[in-house]
Write an enzyme that holds these catalytic residues in place. Structure first.
Site, PDB file in Angstrom:
ATOM      1  N   LYS A 109      -3.870   7.818   6.572  1.00 50.66           N
ATOM      2  CA  LYS A 109      -4.041   7.687   7.889  1.00 50.66           C
ATOM      3  C   LYS A 109      -2.579   8.249   8.435  1.00 50.66           C
ATOM      4  CE  LYS A 109      -6.057   2.899   7.335  1.00 50.66           C
ATOM      5  NZ  LYS A 109      -5.839   2.809   5.543  1.00 50.66           N
ATOM      6  N   ASP A 113       0.546  -1.164  -0.324  1.00 51.77           N
ATOM      7  CA  ASP A 113      -0.153  -0.185   0.106  1.00 51.77           C
ATOM      8  C   ASP A 113       0.601   1.644   0.200  1.00 51.77           C
ATOM      9  OD1 ASP A 113      -2.246   1.459  -0.073  1.00 51.77           O
ATOM     10  OD2 ASP A 113      -2.555   1.580   2.362  1.00 51.77           O
ATOM     11  N   TYR A 141     -11.160  -1.462   9.488  1.00 50.79           N
ATOM     12  CA  TYR A 141     -11.139  -2.480   8.191  1.00 50.79           C
ATOM     13  C   TYR A 141     -12.452  -3.243   8.999  1.00 50.79           C
ATOM     14  CZ  TYR A 141      -7.660  -0.800   5.616  1.00 50.79           C
ATOM     15  OH  TYR A 141      -6.096   0.104   4.961  1.00 50.79           O
ATOM     16  N   GLU A 189       0.952  -1.521  14.118  1.00 52.72           N
ATOM     17  CA  GLU A 189       0.036  -0.140  13.307  1.00 52.72           C
ATOM     18  C   GLU A 189      -1.545  -0.856  13.827  1.00 52.72           C
ATOM     19  OE1 GLU A 189      -0.597  -1.389   9.456  1.00 52.72           O
ATOM     20  OE2 GLU A 189       1.817  -1.487   8.796  1.00 52.72           O
ATOM     21  N   TRP A 197      -0.099   4.453  12.927  1.00 52.57           N
ATOM     22  CA  TRP A 197      -0.167   4.370  11.553  1.00 52.57           C
ATOM     23  C   TRP A 197      -0.723   5.050  10.825  1.00 52.57           C
ATOM     24  CZ3 TRP A 197       3.143   1.507   8.582  1.00 52.57           C
ATOM     25  CH2 TRP A 197       2.664   2.152   7.261  1.00 52.57           C
ATOM     26  N   ASN A 210       6.689  -7.629   6.386  1.00 57.14           N
ATOM     27  CA  ASN A 210       5.740  -6.958   6.980  1.00 57.14           C
ATOM     28  C   ASN A 210       4.509  -7.619   6.054  1.00 57.14           C
ATOM     29  OD1 ASN A 210       3.594  -4.669   8.269  1.00 57.14           O
ATOM     30  ND2 ASN A 210       2.991  -4.770   6.694  1.00 57.14           N
ATOM     31  N   GLU A 211       3.560  -8.219   7.095  1.00 56.71           N
ATOM     32  CA  GLU A 211       1.968  -9.004   6.781  1.00 56.71           C
ATOM     33  C   GLU A 211       2.405 -10.063   5.913  1.00 56.71           C
ATOM     34  OE1 GLU A 211      -0.830  -5.765   6.812  1.00 56.71           O
ATOM     35  OE2 GLU A 211      -1.405  -5.047   8.364  1.00 56.71           O
ATOM     36  N   TYR A 219      -6.227  -2.763  13.048  1.00 58.41           N
ATOM     37  CA  TYR A 219      -7.308  -2.133  12.458  1.00 58.41           C
ATOM     38  C   TYR A 219      -8.534  -1.771  13.276  1.00 58.41           C
ATOM     39  CZ  TYR A 219      -4.044  -0.457   9.888  1.00 58.41           C
ATOM     40  OH  TYR A 219      -2.020   0.577  10.179  1.00 58.41           O
ATOM     41  N   ASN A 260      -0.226  -5.370  13.410  1.00 61.60           N
ATOM     42  CA  ASN A 260      -1.277  -4.616  13.080  1.00 61.60           C
ATOM     43  C   ASN A 260      -2.176  -4.341  12.763  1.00 61.60           C
ATOM     44  OD1 ASN A 260       1.584  -4.015  12.147  1.00 61.60           O
ATOM     45  ND2 ASN A 260       1.512  -4.280  10.053  1.00 61.60           N
TER      46      ASN A 260
END
Ligand code: GCB
Length: 608
Positions: free
Chosen positions: A574, A162, A476, A509, A554, A415-416, A472, A470
């Protein structure tokens, strides 16, 4: 890999400026742009990503090679030296040509490489330096991507991370010399503390005549010699050492010298060295033996026009903002940052989680958000053995570059990634070993866990030292419903704490897109009010879970993303600051919380 430096035995010529620039429209070998002057009249700034500098969409959207070119003179007094061109970053693949000859190539867009020029150009002579740079991402690059060739022959780049795929020479280019007879090729310093004594374990690698004597000297910030040793490997003890502390940096200069039999210095190289310890103990993260709570950011190297180009004005300004808001740390999400940033963090006492460019190894997110066809992440078609080899290399290169930085306390190797998908463990187990073997200082390691791979689903968390999450909730998941979000968030955190009672947890995050200036009576998503309510909710949960050792929001600032991320309007919003670094309303709220946390944890740099 040592950053080039000027010393009593070394010279450094900066090659930044405007270089001739051209797209390679067809085939690199066919066009061979390095065999003569580049066509056209374009010039591109170095360091900068080229994408947003020009207004031609063909350049902005270009997929493939571009060429940069300039003329360079080797200083006439470099008669007993070897000399190299250092490319600090060519994103993602770079080739260096001296006149008509290819002298170096490198894959990996955020780590440096050298091209030796010594035998090709004599001191005092001029040469044509061409650097070609390719921005393609495939399933065997890190980060990975998918490249499609359309019916009209045009290449189309898809990638699943992203942030915009900025390309070019985003960091400085140098010409530098080292003494030919014998030179310092690498230095490793490993700090330790025993009581009030600082210890620097060191290893100096020599190129050329290896029988030459190595002599090391440690100088304090007043240039006073506080320790000395002889030999390529050993330790230096410093009485009453001043420690490198979060928010209160202290750096010694570790100077490695090669001396001839008469004692004359043949080469000299200095490494800024902070004396501090890092340890994960139970659910605590200790710096110098004291529990440390991370406050700060996931960030990006991202500004208008220059893209990922390193800019010291933005660097200093960003650190000013971090200091103001009470950020004691950041993560180099999602790739190694410019070496100047790491050096500055060393000097400013900012703690860093240092991350590889292994982002986008997750086709679960891709199919959800970008409607790509379902494909297994850990499969021959996407992340396969070759990808893993590139990933291993990215870990080795990151550690080789950054191993001496006091600011680096934790390595993030990805990452992720899709860590809940079959094949994740087989993919990651060898990489964990690569990371542990790579760092002589044995810093802790982590990967950054994605929201789909909850404690009962993640297949790899047990192999790492810190659980970096992370999350959200409220954005999300349970979008806009902060009551449901809070309950679900807390339940998940309790689940992690129960499953891994001996590991620290860190929020790497959490955030909500917020359009600066959008105000709302009902705190709806995207409004500044929502961002404040969202963070309040998250912080209530953080404060209930003792194993949480830090919070990095984040993101530091709004940043550019790919045009095919249709759910982004001119980028990800963000940020706590806008892309041009204006504070959103949340900034003052975070400052209040983080100033208090920093005062409470009482290390020398905390604001009292
Ligand atoms: C994430 C990613 C980050 C994205 C962020 C978002 O989990 O790690 O790269 O930008 O979410 O805003 O969606």
């Amino acid at each position: 890999m040592l950053k080039p430096q000027a010393s009593s035995t070394r010279d450094l010529v900066n090659l930044d400026g405007t270089w001739r620039f051209a797209l390679v429209k067809d085939d690199l070998e066919k066009e061979a742009p390095w065999t003569g002057a580049l066509p056209g009249s374009l010039e591109a700034p170095v360091p900068a990503s080229y994408n947003d500098v020009f207004i031609d969409p063909a350049i902005h959207n270009h997929v493939g090679w571009v060429s940069y070119q300039r003329r360079v003179i080797v200083p006439r007094n470099w008669t007993s030296d070897r000399y190299f061109v250092r490319v600090s970053a060519a994103t993602h693949e770079g080739r260096v040509y001296v006149n008509d000859k290819l002298v170096a190539e490198h894959i990996g867009g955020y780590t440096p490489f050298d091209a030796e020029v010594t035998s090709l150009v004599k001191p005092g002579q001029e040469f044509r330096l061409t650097i070609t740079v390719n921005n393609e991402l495939t399933n065997t690059t890190i980060p990975p991507g998918l490249l499609e060739v359309q019916a009209d022959g045009q290449k189309k780049q898809k990638y699943f991370h992203d942030f915009y795929n900025y390309s070019g020479l985003a960091r400085s280019v140098w010409l530098y010399s080292v003494p030919a007879a014998s030179s310092v090729e690498d230095v490793t310093v490993i700090p330790d503390v025993q009581g009030s004594t600082g210890i620097i374990n060191y290893d100096v690698q020599v190129a050329g005549d290896k029988s030459a004597d190595v002599h090391v000297t440690v100088l304090d910030e007043d240039d006073k010699v506080v320790g000395e040793a002889k030999g390529a490997k050993g330790e230096v003890k410093i009485d009453n050492a001043k420690l490198w502390q979060p928010g209160a940096a202290y750096l010694y200069q570790f100077r490695a010298e090669i001396r001839d039999s008469a004692g004359a210095v043949q080469d000299s190289y200095s490494v800024a060295t902070g004396i501090r310890t890092v340890e994960v103990k139970g659910t605590q993260f200790l710096i110098n033996g004291k529990p440390f709570y991370f406050t700060g950011f996931g960030r990006h190297e991202d500004t208008a026009v220059r893209g990922k180009g390193h800019d010291s004005a933005y660097m200093v300004h960003d650190f000013q903002l971090m200091d103001w808001i009470g950020a004691n740390s950041f993560r180099t999400s999602h790739y190694p940052y410019a070496e100047e940033v790491m050096e500055f963090a060393d000097r400013q006492g900012i703690v860093v989680i240092d991350e590889t460019p292994a982002v986008g190894l997750n086709l679960g997110i891709a199919s959800g958000f970008f409607s790509t066809k379902k494909m297994a992440t850990w499969s021959p078609e996407y992340c396969n053995e070759q990808t893993r080899e590139a990933h291993a290399n990215s870990i080795r290169e990151l550690v080789a570059r950054d191993k001496n930085h006091a600011c680096v306390v934790l390595w993030s190797i990805s990452n992720e990634p899709s860590s809940n998908e079959d094949g994740a463990r087989e993919y990651f187990a060898p990489l964990v070993k690569v990371a542990r073997d790579a760092d002589p200082a044995k810093r802790p390691i982590c990967f950054i866990n994605v929201m789909f791979a909850k404690f009962d689903l993640c297949l790899i968390s047990d192999m790492f030292d810190v659980l970096c999450l992370n999350r959200y909730y409220g954005w999300y998941e349970h979008t806009g419903d902060l009551v449901a979000a809070e309950a679900a968030f807390e339940a998940e955190m309790l689940g992690w704490a129960k499953k891994y009672p001996d590991k620290p947890m860190m929020m790497t995050e959490y955030g909500a897109d917020t359009l600066s200036g959008l105000r709302s009576w009902n705190a709806g998503p995207w409004s500044e009010e929502f961002q404040i309510a969202y963070y309040d909710m998250c912080h209530r949960v953080h404060d209930k879970i003792p194993a949480i050792i830090g919070e990095q929001v984040w993101n530091f600032a709004d940043f550019q993303t790919s045009a095919n991320h249709i759910f982004r309007v001119d980028g990800n919003k963000k940020g706590i600051f806008t892309r041009d670094r204006k504070p959103k309303a949340i900034a003052a709220v975070l400052k209040k919380r983080w100033d208090k946390i920093n005062v409470d944890q009482d290390y020398p740099g905390s604001k009292k």
